[in-house]
Design an enzyme around this catalytic site. Structure first.
Site, PDB file in Angstrom:
ATOM      1  N   GLU A 180       0.850  -1.189   0.000  1.00 20.57           N
ATOM      2  CA  GLU A 180       0.000   0.000   0.000  1.00 20.57           C
ATOM      3  C   GLU A 180       0.887   1.241   0.000  1.00 20.57           C
ATOM      4  OE1 GLU A 180      -2.055  -0.971   3.581  1.00 20.57           O
ATOM      5  OE2 GLU A 180      -3.022  -2.704   2.648  1.00 20.57           O
ATOM      6  N   LEU A 215      -6.036  -1.898  -0.964  1.00 22.98           N
ATOM      7  CA  LEU A 215      -5.820  -1.912   0.475  1.00 22.98           C
ATOM      8  C   LEU A 215      -6.345  -3.229   1.058  1.00 22.98           C
ATOM      9  CD1 LEU A 215      -6.673   1.308   2.474  1.00 22.98           C
ATOM     10  CD2 LEU A 215      -6.139  -0.875   3.509  1.00 22.98           C
ATOM     11  N   GLU A 251      -4.540  -6.753   2.765  1.00 25.80           N
ATOM     12  CA  GLU A 251      -3.305  -7.470   3.075  1.00 25.80           C
ATOM     13  C   GLU A 251      -3.354  -8.940   2.681  1.00 25.80           C
ATOM     14  OE1 GLU A 251      -4.770  -5.294   5.028  1.00 25.80           O
ATOM     15  OE2 GLU A 251      -3.280  -3.698   5.200  1.00 25.80           O
ATOM     16  N   PHE A 307       1.857  -1.050   8.556  1.00 22.62           N
ATOM     17  CA  PHE A 307       2.151  -1.008   9.993  1.00 22.62           C
ATOM     18  C   PHE A 307       1.922  -2.406  10.560  1.00 22.62           C
ATOM     19  CE2 PHE A 307       1.363   3.447   9.250  1.00 22.62           C
ATOM     20  CZ  PHE A 307       2.241   4.095  10.107  1.00 22.62           C
ATOM     21  N   PRO A 325      -4.815  -9.170   8.897  1.00 25.55           N
ATOM     22  CA  PRO A 325      -5.650  -9.706   7.809  1.00 25.55           C
ATOM     23  C   PRO A 325      -4.869 -10.599   6.849  1.00 25.55           C
ATOM     24  CG  PRO A 325      -5.930  -7.325   8.016  1.00 25.55           C
ATOM     25  CD  PRO A 325      -4.769  -7.705   8.888  1.00 25.55           C
ATOM     26  N   HIS A 352      -0.913   0.832  15.684  1.00 20.81           N
ATOM     27  CA  HIS A 352       0.245   1.182  14.856  1.00 20.81           C
ATOM     28  C   HIS A 352       1.542   0.912  15.619  1.00 20.81           C
ATOM     29  CE1 HIS A 352      -2.858   3.363  12.656  1.00 20.81           C
ATOM     30  NE2 HIS A 352      -2.007   3.650  11.700  1.00 20.81           N
TER      31      HIS A 352
END
Lengths: 373, 342
Positions: free
Chosen positions: B37, B66, B68, B91, B97, B137
């Protein structure tokens, strides 16, 4: 919504349509040979499971058209990614049937796995829909390398509820990869009917959201499955991007050898669908075209029977794999130091008795296969 | 503003070092592709992939949707076909995911294909706290991957190692989880050698992914750490020396799977006392594994049980409290003193 493409009739009220361009007589016979080989494998595998010679097995009886028909539309360089429902598809591409049987017998390593690059057949994928992104990745990589290869992947109606289905569809359409998403809509995910998977009218319509064509086909019709797959592959190769195919059919058999559909569905409905099953239907069609007769059909069936019988002998000739198989091929770059220690520990005590596949349930509906006769 | 001299330009922080390694790997092998991304046009939110798009083109440096699982899953397919994908997870917590694709496919592809077709991908994960970010994050999920057979898990703590290790990870046939300590991304600059090489010159090629590094010599206490806590451990070691006259031997583990067992047991046996420091939660963390290895192998050389200074078994806090959660020099000093006073 698009109509369901059908070519082969039933010899009664449904008429046959023209054999699609691109299929000569010998192709029709070859396609029938593939259907029969898959059917023979499946029936033999169920028997082996009942005899306790392989473990739990996921049947595909009735879905041979979606497999052999679609595969016959592929070029040699195209890749295919099966789910466990297409577990034996590799045998039509050169994977040894004994390898697939050994997989169901619980064998790994060189016995139960194959090299996907040898025949461009992905490994049997157990988790639902997770192999779809792999098919996209392969066709995307081929595009980057300016190769001609496309990728086709099979999955069921239940898989369309998974996130990986949607992510794979989205990536394929964004990057215009030559990918064929072949959904075998057999209307059941174990006991869950399609009405509980989705509120959409069709699976094909989900393609609209991703800006790709969605087509419906009779999943019990091998020629129709061939035709829609061939069209999708040609479109993909010409830069047209991916296609979603919905092969509408019915799961005639239980989900697997441990499943009892009488617990959750009306089996008289199943009997109605069973009349449309593809092997008998293709055989009758070829007879109507006078391409097939009793002698030829018997020859094809006998050949398939012998191929699978030999595969069973080959599978059973495999010695119980040694303990070192636990640590084989985990890392391509070599074994980490702790693997050797683990083997030493294993070797320091008596080895457990050989694990045998479990037998069938003691009675219909007994559920889990833990109960042996 | 003055132009940097040629000599200065060879000094790099970790972001620049990783960037240089990626440029080198992509130039050396046209099978290497970068996916993620915002990795192409912006060069990644941390700029680790800056300049790759201009140099190698949009087919090899790809801004993805977007998603994963889609990113990792398609990267696996590319690897099956023969490419060498490098995936950026933006992050730490965003990897969850994609975890199924990593655990059930990337980690098992070699095993599932007779060793013939490993999923040769690198998954870069900027991880960890201390940068005042919103929720999710700042996680340190490395133990999840260490606990997943079939993966290699590495984590550099210096620019020089970062560059050598990213090049080695891309060359390695096995899937590599590449943990990047984002808190020290720009913490300091280091002179980079002409060729990618580890800071201690320890091994070459794939050895870059199996050896620990002695970051400080000492005889009294072995302290093991990796990633963002290594500089803190070095600060604590200086304080131990100044205030207590204790000389700590600091080992930067560098590779979390497979662990460099000889470096670990050697250092622990040499000092007779050992401490493990990481910011990930404590239970079943790397510290537990290092501690077990030491106790199993060199217990008779120990003067005290192995200590741990770690993050806590609680969600990483909102950042107003992150300094309460993260191991600090004070906590490391106190943890070391406990082991020394046993």
């Amino acid at each position: 919504m698009s109509e369901i493409l059908r070519i082969i009739g039933n010899g009664e009220d449904l008429d046959d349509r023209e054999v699609p361009d691109g299929l000569a007589e010998k192709d029709l016979v070859e396609l029938f040979r593939g259907l029969v080989l898959l059917r023979t494998f499946d029936e033999r595998a169920v028997a082996l499971q009942r005899q306790g010679r392989i473990g739990t097995y996921a049947l595909y009886w009735g879905e041979e058209a979606t497999q052999a028909g679609a595969l016959y539309a592929c070029e040699d360089g195209d890749w295919v990614f099966p789910s466990y429902r297409q577990n034996a598809i590799g045998i039509l591409r050169g994977v040894a049937p004994s390898t697939v049987l050994a997989w169901w017998r619980g064998y790994g390593g060189t016995h139960g796995f194959w090299n996907p690059r040898d025949h461009r057949v992905g490994p049997i994928c157990v988790p639902i829909a997770t192999h779809l992104p792999h098919a996209v990745g392969v066709s995307w990589a081929a595009k980057i390398r300016k190769d001609r290869a496309s990728a086709l992947t099979w999955f069921g109606d239940g898989a369309t509820s998974e996130g990986d289905f949607h992510e794979a569809m989205n990536f394929a359409s964004v990057f215009k990869t030559s990918t064929v998403f072949f959904c075998v809509n057999n209307q059941w995910a174990i006991s869950t009917p399609i009405s509980r998977q989705m509120a959409s009218e069709t699976i094909a319509q989900k393609a609209v959201a991703y800006g790709m064509p969605g087509v419906r086909v009779d999943g019990f019709d091998p020629l129709a499955c061939w035709k829609v797959t061939r069209d999708a592959l040609e479109r993909g190769r010409d830069g047209g991007g991916p296609t979603l195919i919905e092969a509408y059919c019915y799961r005639i058999m239980p989900h697997g050898t441990a499943d009892d559909p009488r617990l959750y569905r009306d089996e008289s409905e199943t009997e109605r669908w069973k009349k449309l099953e593809p092997v008998g239907r293709m055989g009758s069609f070829l007879r109507r075209l006078t391409i097939l007769d009793d002698t030829k059909e018997e020859e094809i069936r006998a050949e398939a029977k012998e191929t699978i019988a030999q595969a069973v002998r080959d599978m059973e000739a495999i010695a119980h794999p040694g303990q070192e198989i636990l640590f084989e091929h985990v890392y391509r770059s070599g074994r980490p130091w702790n693997f050797d220690e683990a083997l030493d520990e294993l070797g320091s005590v008596e080895r457990p008795a050989e694990v045998k596949p479990l037998g069938p349930p003691t009675s219909p509906g007994a559920g889990a296969e833990g109960k042996t006769q | 503003m003055t132009e940097p001299s040629v000599a200065l330009a060879t000094k790099a922080n970790m972001v620049e070092a990783l960037n240089r390694g990626l440029h080198e790997a992509m130039a050396a092998d046209d099978r290497v592709v970068v996916l993620g991304e915002d990795v192409a046009k912006t060069g990644g939110v941390f700029r680790v992939t800056a300049g790759l798009l201009d140099r190698f083109g949009e087919e090899r440096v790809v801004d993805t949707p977007l998603a994963e699982a889609g990113i990792v899953g398609t990267a696996i397919g590319m690897a099956v076909y023969g490419l060498l994908p490098v995936v950026e997870i933006q992050f730490d917590s965003f990897v969850y995911p994609g975890f199924e694709q990593i655990a059930v496919h990337a980690a098992r592809y070699a095993w599932r294909t007779k060793g013939e077709v490993p999923a040769s991908i690198v998954i870069r994960i900027p991880y960890g706290g201390g940068v005042r970010m919103p929720e999710l994050h700042s996680d340190s999920p490395e133990a999840l991957f260490v606990h997943t057979p079939g993966l290699k898990v590495v984590c550099p703590s210096t620019p020089q190692d970062a560059r050598a290790m990213i090049v080695a990870a891309i060359q390695d046939p096995d899937p590599v989880i590449f943990m990047e300590p984002k808190r020290i991304y720009r913490a300091g600059r280091q002179e980079l050698p002409d060729e990618p090489a580890l800071g201690d010159g320890n091994g070459t090629g794939t050895k870059h992914l199996s050896t620990a590094r002695r970051a400080r010599e000492g005889d009294d206490l072995a302290i093991f750490s990796y990633g963002a806590t290594v500089p803190l451990v070095l600060d604590a070691a200086e304080r131990l020396s100044l205030e207590l006259g204790v000389e700590a031997l600091v080992v930067d583990l560098r590779t979390l799977y497979p662990l460099d067992v000889e470096a670990i047991t050697g250092a622990a046996a040499h000092c007779g006392r050992a401490l493990v420091v990481h910011e990930a939660p404590r239970s079943a963390g790397i510290g537990a594994e290092v501690s077990s290895l030491i106790h199993e192998r060199v217990m008779l050389d120990l003067e005290a049980p192995v200590g741990r200074v770690t993050g806590y078994d609680a969600p990483f806090p909102q950042f107003a409290n992150e300094d309460d959660y993260l191991p600090s020099v004070d906590r490391i000093f106190a943890g070391a003193k406990k082991v020394l006073d046993f």
